[in-house]
Design a protein around this motif. Structure first.
Motif, short mmCIF file in Angstrom:
data_model
loop_
_atom_site.label_atom_id
_atom_site.label_comp_id
_atom_site.label_asym_id
_atom_site.label_seq_id
_atom_site.Cartn_x
_atom_site.Cartn_y
_atom_site.Cartn_z
N ASP A 168 38.57 47.77 42.20
CA ASP A 168 39.91 47.94 41.63
C ASP A 168 40.77 46.70 41.87
O ASP A 168 41.92 46.78 42.27
CB ASP A 168 40.58 49.19 42.21
CG ASP A 168 41.79 49.62 41.38
OD1 ASP A 168 41.83 49.28 40.18
OD2 ASP A 168 42.68 50.28 41.93
N LEU A 169 40.18 45.54 41.61
CA LEU A 169 40.84 44.26 41.85
C LEU A 169 41.49 43.78 40.56
O LEU A 169 40.86 43.71 39.51
CB LEU A 169 39.80 43.25 42.33
CG LEU A 169 40.27 41.85 42.71
CD1 LEU A 169 41.21 41.90 43.91
CD2 LEU A 169 39.06 40.97 43.02
N THR A 170 42.76 43.43 40.64
CA THR A 170 43.50 42.90 39.50
C THR A 170 44.12 41.57 39.89
O THR A 170 44.80 41.47 40.92
CB THR A 170 44.59 43.88 39.04
OG1 THR A 170 43.97 45.08 38.55
CG2 THR A 170 45.44 43.28 37.92
N VAL A 171 43.87 40.54 39.09
CA VAL A 171 44.41 39.21 39.37
C VAL A 171 44.93 38.59 38.08
O VAL A 171 44.42 38.88 36.98
CB VAL A 171 43.35 38.27 39.98
CG1 VAL A 171 42.94 38.75 41.37
CG2 VAL A 171 42.15 38.13 39.08
N THR A 172 45.93 37.76 38.23
CA THR A 172 46.50 37.02 37.11
C THR A 172 46.57 35.55 37.49
O THR A 172 47.09 35.21 38.55
CB THR A 172 47.91 37.52 36.77
OG1 THR A 172 47.84 38.90 36.38
CG2 THR A 172 48.52 36.71 35.63
N VAL A 173 46.03 34.69 36.63
CA VAL A 173 46.12 33.25 36.84
C VAL A 173 47.22 32.72 35.92
O VAL A 173 47.04 32.70 34.69
CB VAL A 173 44.79 32.55 36.51
CG1 VAL A 173 44.94 31.03 36.64
CG2 VAL A 173 43.68 33.06 37.43
N PRO A 174 48.38 32.35 36.46
CA PRO A 174 49.45 31.85 35.59
C PRO A 174 49.00 30.62 34.79
O PRO A 174 48.31 29.75 35.31
CB PRO A 174 50.57 31.48 36.59
CG PRO A 174 50.27 32.30 37.80
CD PRO A 174 48.77 32.37 37.88
N ASP A 175 49.37 30.59 33.53
CA ASP A 175 49.01 29.48 32.67
C ASP A 175 49.62 28.18 33.19
O ASP A 175 50.76 28.15 33.65
CB ASP A 175 49.49 29.74 31.24
CG ASP A 175 48.82 28.84 30.23
OD1 ASP A 175 47.73 28.32 30.53
OD2 ASP A 175 49.38 28.64 29.12
N ARG A 176 48.83 27.10 33.16
CA ARG A 176 49.23 25.76 33.60
C ARG A 176 49.57 25.70 35.09
O ARG A 176 50.33 24.84 35.53
CB ARG A 176 50.40 25.23 32.76
CG ARG A 176 50.08 25.08 31.28
CD ARG A 176 51.27 24.55 30.49
NE ARG A 176 50.96 24.46 29.09
CZ ARG A 176 50.41 23.40 28.48
NH1 ARG A 176 50.09 22.34 29.22
NH2 ARG A 176 50.16 23.42 27.19
N SER A 177 49.00 26.61 35.86
CA SER A 177 49.20 26.60 37.30
C SER A 177 48.04 25.89 37.99
O SER A 177 46.97 25.68 37.41
CB SER A 177 49.29 28.03 37.84
OG SER A 177 48.02 28.69 37.75
N PHE A 178 48.27 25.52 39.25
CA PHE A 178 47.18 25.12 40.15
C PHE A 178 47.06 26.29 41.13
O PHE A 178 47.78 26.37 42.12
CB PHE A 178 47.51 23.82 40.86
CG PHE A 178 46.37 23.24 41.68
CD1 PHE A 178 45.20 23.95 41.90
CD2 PHE A 178 46.47 21.97 42.23
CE1 PHE A 178 44.15 23.42 42.65
CE2 PHE A 178 45.44 21.43 42.97
CZ PHE A 178 44.28 22.15 43.19
#
Length: 269
Positions: A23-33
């Protein structure tokens, strides 16, 4: 919520019957490091494998531009998302320039063959990672640090807007670690690439990341900008390490200073 081209929702990540994360949820912000941190065996590299399409979730989905990444053709994914895996293995007898050139393969096809543009991109990638003078050497002949920079050059040659790096500073001494991380920062800042890296060094992560994902036992403990989430309480919760968090005198980012221990083994704060 920040915009995101890459993320996962309701992920169950497992190897056979061994569940690493549920039940893992992750978001990678656009143009982030984005940097993923956490203790050994917490699921960092497993999460990166799932985000890169190498590991199919038992449940949930990894979304790339709003589509399940496993429903997209592999070559199309490779033109959008590049990966530098942990401890990659080169084919026997391959040369440096030939290995770096393989980063251009996703862009080849029946209607597009090798071009001067490909040649230029390969040369620029080798120059950026400091391996141009190794172009005619065999990868087998190189030191661990040199090989790592060659693999990074191959990932750069792929020229994808998203680049995933699993422990990119492995085998590198401190000077070359900083060189590689500075290069990653330039790719992010000057070219607008979205980077996701797994790092072991918390202070490197806090210095370079614009977005941190802190994991423990297959779950996300905290996510956000380093200045917002890196506290002594978080470090002790995630790593079990008593510490102080002060301001890095060079960058103003959080700097973790482990608590001193007496000879008897007690911790002083």
């Amino acid at each position: 919520m920040p915009t995101s081209r890459l993320g996962g929702s309701g992920l169950r990540l497992a190897y056979d019957r061994r569940v690493v994360a549920d039940d893992l949820t992750v978001t990678v912000p656009d143009r982030s490091f984005t940097v993923i941190i956490g203790p050994n065996a917490c699921g960092k590299s497993t999460l990166l494998r799932a985000l890169s399409r190498l590991l199919k979730p038992a449940e949930g989905a990894v979304l790339l531009d709003g589509t399940d990444i496993h429903r997209r053709p592999a070559r199309a994914v490779a033109r959008t998302l590049g990966l530098l895996p942990q401890s990659p293995i080169a084919p026997d007898g391959i040369g440096v320039a030939e290995l770096v050139a393989r980063g251009r393969y996703p862009h080849q096809g029946l209607l597009r063959q090798w071009s001067r543009s490909d040649e230029r991109i390969v040369a620029e990638s080798m120059a950026a990672t400091g391996v141009a003078d190794l172009a005619d050497r065999l990868v087998d002949e190189l030191s661990g640090g040199q090989r790592q920079r060659v693999w990074l050059a191959m990932a750069l040659a792929q020229q994808t807007p998203l680049l995933l790096l699993d422990e990119p500073t492995t085998y590198l001494d401190i000077a070359h670690q900083i060189e590689v991380l500075d290069l990653c920062a330039r790719l992010h800042e000057e070219q607008g690439r979205t980077l996701v890296a797994v790092l072991h060094d918390l202070n490197h992560a806090a210095r370079y990341a614009t977005h941190l994902i802190a994991m423990r036992d297959g779950r996300v403990v905290a996510a956000g900008e380093p200045r917002q989430i890196v506290t002594a309480a978080l470090v002790e919760e995630v790593f079990g390490l008593p510490c102080r968090v002060i301001e890095d005198p060079e960058t103003g980012t959080p700097l973790v200073v482990p608590a001193a221990r007496t000879r008897a083994g007690t911790v002083t704060r």
